[in-house]
Design an enzyme around this catalytic site. Sequence first.
Site, PDB file in Angstrom:
ATOM      1  N   CYS A 115      11.593  68.739  52.124  1.00  0.00           N
ATOM      2  CA  CYS A 115      10.703  68.028  52.955  1.00  0.00           C
ATOM      3  C   CYS A 115       9.666  67.427  51.873  1.00  0.00           C
ATOM      4  O   CYS A 115      10.015  66.483  51.374  1.00  0.00           O
ATOM      5  CB  CYS A 115       9.963  68.940  53.794  1.00  0.00           C
ATOM      6  SG  CYS A 115       9.318  68.269  55.218  1.00  0.00           S
ATOM      7  N   HIS A 116       8.394  67.762  52.051  1.00  0.00           N
ATOM      8  CA  HIS A 116       7.546  67.056  51.491  1.00  0.00           C
ATOM      9  C   HIS A 116       7.175  67.605  49.792  1.00  0.00           C
ATOM     10  O   HIS A 116       6.486  66.974  48.710  1.00  0.00           O
ATOM     11  CB  HIS A 116       6.071  66.967  52.004  1.00  0.00           C
ATOM     12  CG  HIS A 116       5.988  66.146  53.005  1.00  0.00           C
ATOM     13  ND1 HIS A 116       6.577  66.397  54.262  1.00  0.00           N
ATOM     14  CD2 HIS A 116       5.421  64.895  53.240  1.00  0.00           C
ATOM     15  CE1 HIS A 116       6.316  65.187  55.143  1.00  0.00           C
ATOM     16  NE2 HIS A 116       5.630  64.405  54.562  1.00  0.00           N
TER      17      HIS A 116
END
Length: 192
Positions: A115-116
Site C-alpha cells: 500500500c503506502h
Amino acid sequence: MTVTGRLSGRRVAFLVAPEGVEQVELTRPWKAVQDAEGLPELISFEYGDVQAFNHLDKADVFRADKPVSEASVDDYLGLVLPGGVANPDLLRTDPASVRFVGAFVDAGKPVAAICHAPWTLIEAGVLRGRRLTSYPSLQTDLRNAGADWVDEQVVVDGGLVTSRNPDDLPAFCEQLVEQLAQQTEHPHAAPA
C-alpha cells in the site's frame, strides 16, 4: 503450497509507527509468518502501544516488542512494512526507522511493503532501478525516486515484495513467505 515449517523459528521484523498502521496489512502478513512457523516481532519508535486503523477508524492496539533504536538487521530474516497512510508518513520522518529499512535492503534481505509503505523505501533511497507497485497515489513519488512503477497485484524484484492494497494480501503474503523461505535456504545468495 505448504508453508508449515518453512521459516522454522526465524524472526521477522514488522516495522510500524506508533499510530496509523492499516490493521489488516499488519495482521494478515503476521499470521502468514506464524503459519510458516516464523516469529514475527513488532518494532516501533519505542516500547509501547501501537494504534492500528481500519482505513480512517481506530482499530486495535498492539504492543511494540522493541524500539527500532535497539533492533539489529542481523537478528531478522526479513522485514515487513505494512501500509496505512499515516504509518509510512511517520516512519519516513524517523531517522532510525529509515536507517533500519535501508540496512535490510543493503544486506540483501527480503523486504515486503504494501500500500503506502514504499514511502519509507523512498526516504531510505533504495528504489532507483527497482520494479515495484504500491497504492496508485504513490506512483509519481516512486517514479521520481527512480523506480519502475507497475499496476500489478504483487511484484517481486530482488527480494523486494510489493502490493497495492488489502485486496492483494493473499498474493502478497504468499510471496512474502516465499522470499523469506528462500532466504533461509540460501542465506548468502541474493534473493530472486
